[in-house]
Motif scaffolding. Structure first.
Motif, PDB file in Angstrom:
ATOM      1  N   THR A 131       0.821  -1.212   0.000  1.00  0.00           N
ATOM      2  CA  THR A 131       0.000   0.000   0.000  1.00  0.00           C
ATOM      3  C   THR A 131       0.852   1.258   0.000  1.00  0.00           C
ATOM      4  O   THR A 131       0.370   2.326   0.362  1.00  0.00           O
ATOM      5  CB  THR A 131      -0.927  -0.003   1.228  1.00  0.00           C
ATOM      6  N   HIS A 132       2.119   1.160  -0.366  1.00  0.00           N
ATOM      7  CA  HIS A 132       3.027   2.301  -0.466  1.00  0.00           C
ATOM      8  C   HIS A 132       3.134   3.052   0.864  1.00  0.00           C
ATOM      9  O   HIS A 132       2.934   4.265   0.943  1.00  0.00           O
ATOM     10  CB  HIS A 132       2.584   3.253  -1.580  1.00  0.00           C
ATOM     11  N   GLY A 133       3.410   2.311   1.915  1.00  0.00           N
ATOM     12  CA  GLY A 133       3.641   2.920   3.217  1.00  0.00           C
ATOM     13  C   GLY A 133       2.386   3.324   3.958  1.00  0.00           C
ATOM     14  O   GLY A 133       2.466   4.029   4.960  1.00  0.00           O
ATOM     15  N   GLN A 134       1.223   2.871   3.512  1.00  0.00           N
ATOM     16  CA  GLN A 134      -0.026   3.234   4.175  1.00  0.00           C
ATOM     17  C   GLN A 134      -0.794   1.964   4.489  1.00  0.00           C
ATOM     18  O   GLN A 134      -1.087   1.170   3.622  1.00  0.00           O
ATOM     19  CB  GLN A 134      -0.865   4.142   3.272  1.00  0.00           C
ATOM     20  N   MET A 135      -1.110   1.775   5.747  1.00  0.00           N
ATOM     21  CA  MET A 135      -1.822   0.579   6.163  1.00  0.00           C
ATOM     22  C   MET A 135      -3.293   0.671   5.765  1.00  0.00           C
ATOM     23  O   MET A 135      -3.831   1.742   5.504  1.00  0.00           O
ATOM     24  CB  MET A 135      -1.715   0.410   7.676  1.00  0.00           C
ATOM     25  N   MET A 136      -3.921  -0.497   5.723  1.00  0.00           N
ATOM     26  CA  MET A 136      -5.340  -0.536   5.389  1.00  0.00           C
ATOM     27  C   MET A 136      -6.165   0.222   6.433  1.00  0.00           C
ATOM     28  O   MET A 136      -7.181   0.842   6.103  1.00  0.00           O
ATOM     29  CB  MET A 136      -5.814  -1.992   5.310  1.00  0.00           C
ATOM     30  N   LYS A 137      -5.730   0.183   7.669  1.00  0.00           N
ATOM     31  CA  LYS A 137      -6.454   0.905   8.721  1.00  0.00           C
ATOM     32  C   LYS A 137      -6.421   2.404   8.452  1.00  0.00           C
ATOM     33  O   LYS A 137      -7.426   3.107   8.611  1.00  0.00           O
ATOM     34  CB  LYS A 137      -5.839   0.589  10.076  1.00  0.00           C
ATOM     35  N   ASP A 138      -5.234   2.903   8.044  1.00  0.00           N
ATOM     36  CA  ASP A 138      -5.126   4.327   7.711  1.00  0.00           C
ATOM     37  C   ASP A 138      -6.039   4.681   6.534  1.00  0.00           C
ATOM     38  O   ASP A 138      -6.660   5.753   6.518  1.00  0.00           O
ATOM     39  CB  ASP A 138      -3.679   4.682   7.373  1.00  0.00           C
ATOM     40  N   LYS A 139      -6.123   3.785   5.554  1.00  0.00           N
ATOM     41  CA  LYS A 139      -6.991   4.035   4.404  1.00  0.00           C
ATOM     42  C   LYS A 139      -8.454   4.082   4.836  1.00  0.00           C
ATOM     43  O   LYS A 139      -9.227   4.920   4.367  1.00  0.00           O
ATOM     44  CB  LYS A 139      -6.796   2.939   3.353  1.00  0.00           C
ATOM     45  N   ARG A 140      -8.838   3.173   5.755  1.00  0.00           N
ATOM     46  CA  ARG A 140     -10.214   3.186   6.226  1.00  0.00           C
ATOM     47  C   ARG A 140     -10.514   4.469   6.989  1.00  0.00           C
ATOM     48  O   ARG A 140     -11.597   5.054   6.841  1.00  0.00           O
ATOM     49  CB  ARG A 140     -10.465   1.966   7.117  1.00  0.00           C
ATOM     50  N   ASN A 141      -9.547   4.921   7.829  1.00  0.00           N
ATOM     51  CA  ASN A 141      -9.743   6.166   8.572  1.00  0.00           C
ATOM     52  C   ASN A 141      -9.885   7.357   7.609  1.00  0.00           C
ATOM     53  O   ASN A 141     -10.721   8.239   7.811  1.00  0.00           O
ATOM     54  CB  ASN A 141      -8.582   6.400   9.532  1.00  0.00           C
ATOM     55  N   GLU A 142      -9.050   7.379   6.580  1.00  0.00           N
ATOM     56  CA  GLU A 142      -9.114   8.457   5.596  1.00  0.00           C
ATOM     57  C   GLU A 142     -10.450   8.437   4.856  1.00  0.00           C
ATOM     58  O   GLU A 142     -11.065   9.486   4.620  1.00  0.00           O
ATOM     59  CB  GLU A 142      -7.963   8.314   4.601  1.00  0.00           C
ATOM     60  N   ALA A 143     -10.926   7.231   4.522  1.00  0.00           N
ATOM     61  CA  ALA A 143     -12.214   7.122   3.841  1.00  0.00           C
ATOM     62  C   ALA A 143     -13.350   7.592   4.743  1.00  0.00           C
ATOM     63  O   ALA A 143     -14.286   8.265   4.288  1.00  0.00           O
ATOM     64  CB  ALA A 143     -12.449   5.677   3.397  1.00  0.00           C
ATOM     65  N   ALA A 144     -13.270   7.252   6.042  1.00  0.00           N
ATOM     66  CA  ALA A 144     -14.313   7.705   6.973  1.00  0.00           C
ATOM     67  C   ALA A 144     -14.301   9.223   7.113  1.00  0.00           C
ATOM     68  O   ALA A 144     -15.366   9.859   7.184  1.00  0.00           O
ATOM     69  CB  ALA A 144     -14.102   7.045   8.332  1.00  0.00           C
ATOM     70  N   LEU A 146     -13.289  11.399   4.797  1.00  0.00           N
ATOM     71  CA  LEU A 146     -13.855  11.942   3.558  1.00  0.00           C
ATOM     72  C   LEU A 146     -15.373  11.799   3.536  1.00  0.00           C
ATOM     73  O   LEU A 146     -16.091  12.686   3.068  1.00  0.00           O
ATOM     74  CB  LEU A 146     -13.244  11.225   2.350  1.00  0.00           C
ATOM     75  N   ARG A 147     -15.872  10.666   4.054  1.00  0.00           N
ATOM     76  CA  ARG A 147     -17.307  10.457   4.106  1.00  0.00           C
ATOM     77  C   ARG A 147     -17.977  11.500   5.007  1.00  0.00           C
ATOM     78  O   ARG A 147     -19.040  12.044   4.684  1.00  0.00           O
ATOM     79  CB  ARG A 147     -17.597   9.050   4.631  1.00  0.00           C
ATOM     80  N   ALA A 150     -18.038  14.807   3.209  1.00  0.00           N
ATOM     81  CA  ALA A 150     -19.065  14.807   2.155  1.00  0.00           C
ATOM     82  C   ALA A 150     -20.452  15.009   2.758  1.00  0.00           C
ATOM     83  O   ALA A 150     -21.278  15.754   2.208  1.00  0.00           O
ATOM     84  CB  ALA A 150     -19.015  13.494   1.380  1.00  0.00           C
ATOM     85  N   LYS A 151     -20.716  14.359   3.902  1.00  0.00           N
ATOM     86  CA  LYS A 151     -22.014  14.535   4.553  1.00  0.00           C
ATOM     87  C   LYS A 151     -22.199  15.978   5.006  1.00  0.00           C
ATOM     88  O   LYS A 151     -23.287  16.554   4.872  1.00  0.00           O
ATOM     89  CB  LYS A 151     -22.130  13.594   5.746  1.00  0.00           C
ATOM     90  N   GLU A 152     -21.122  16.578   5.553  1.00  0.00           N
ATOM     91  CA  GLU A 152     -21.217  17.978   5.977  1.00  0.00           C
ATOM     92  C   GLU A 152     -21.490  18.889   4.780  1.00  0.00           C
ATOM     93  O   GLU A 152     -22.319  19.805   4.858  1.00  0.00           O
ATOM     94  CB  GLU A 152     -19.932  18.390   6.682  1.00  0.00           C
ATOM     95  N   MET A 153     -20.799  18.615   3.673  1.00  0.00           N
ATOM     96  CA  MET A 153     -21.019  19.436   2.472  1.00  0.00           C
ATOM     97  C   MET A 153     -22.429  19.258   1.944  1.00  0.00           C
ATOM     98  O   MET A 153     -23.085  20.215   1.549  1.00  0.00           O
ATOM     99  CB  MET A 153     -19.997  19.069   1.395  1.00  0.00           C
ATOM    100  N   LEU A 154     -22.929  18.023   1.954  1.00  0.00           N
ATOM    101  CA  LEU A 154     -24.289  17.797   1.490  1.00  0.00           C
ATOM    102  C   LEU A 154     -25.296  18.485   2.403  1.00  0.00           C
ATOM    103  O   LEU A 154     -26.279  19.051   1.943  1.00  0.00           O
ATOM    104  CB  LEU A 154     -24.573  16.288   1.420  1.00  0.00           C
ATOM    105  N   GLY A 155     -25.041  18.436   3.710  1.00  0.00           N
ATOM    106  CA  GLY A 155     -25.919  19.120   4.652  1.00  0.00           C
ATOM    107  C   GLY A 155     -25.921  20.624   4.419  1.00  0.00           C
ATOM    108  O   GLY A 155     -26.971  21.279   4.452  1.00  0.00           O
TER     109      GLY A 155
END
Length: 201
Positions: A131-144, A146-147, A150-155
């Motif tokens: 993952t090029h120095g990024q763990m799957m956990k970090d990716k999940r945290n980053e995705a959360a 961003l989510r 996105a919810k704040e922007m939609l609100g």
């Protein structure tokens, strides 16, 4: 030549050959099954009779019935050859019902002699390299994160749209009050605008 009695005949036996198995069978740990059941990972060309014969002659384990199923592996590609799709060999499992129960030994208090921690560290380092120095956990945290953004922007967008709708409603009400024609229904307005030509006169 005199006939030799059968009791005095010498029968020469050749050297006894020992045939070792050319297959590998793995006992799978299955805590959800009862103590009278065991599951084995067997070769694809293995039959139920082969397993029954092997367990009886090698371990003196008598078996009542056997259930087998073949698990198909998913299609995947390799890191060395991207987009080179292939399907790994399927795996065949057999679940047997034994005459006597078998209980797995308890887990040891420390896995240090078996190098479990070192193996986990190797897996983590491999994941880091993939993952090029990024763990799957970090990716999940980053995705959360961003989510959440996105919810704040939609609100915010929904709130702005509601405010604009309220402002537009107020403007429409003011315009309706200013022009008395707006208070009339659409049917009345249409009746006033239609001409005899439209009626076919």
């Amino acid at each position: 030549m005199d006939a030799v009695p059968i009791s005095k005949k010498i029968i020469a036996f050749g050297s006894k050959q020992i045939f070792l198995p050319k297959f590998t069978i793995a006992l799978v740990r299955t805590p959800h099954l009862s103590a009278y059941h065991a599951r084995f990972l067997v070769p694809l060309n293995f039959s139920k009779y082969d397993l029954r014969d092997y367990l009886y002659h090698a371990y003196n384990v008598k078996i009542y019935n056997i259930r087998s199923f073949v698990k198909q592996e998913p299609v995947r590609d390799t890191r060395e050859q991207p987009r080179h799709w292939f399907r790994p060999d399927s795996k065949k499992y057999m679940t047997v019902e034994m005459e006597k129960p078998f209980v797995w030994p308890a887990d040891p208090k420390s896995w240090e002699p078996w190098g479990k921690e070192e193996k986990e560290e190797q897996v983590k380092s491999m994941l880091r390299s993939l993952t090029h120095g990024q763990m799957m956990k970090d990716k999940r945290n980053e995705a959360a994160h961003l989510r959440k953004q996105a919810k704040e922007m939609l609100g915010w967008a929904e709130k702005k749209a509601m405010e604009e709708a309220e402002e537009g409603g107020e403007k429409r009400e003011e315009a309706a009050e200013a022009s008395p024609e707006r208070k009339k229904s659409l049917l009345e307005i249409w009746e006033e605008k239609r001409t005899p030509q439209m009626l076919g006169r």
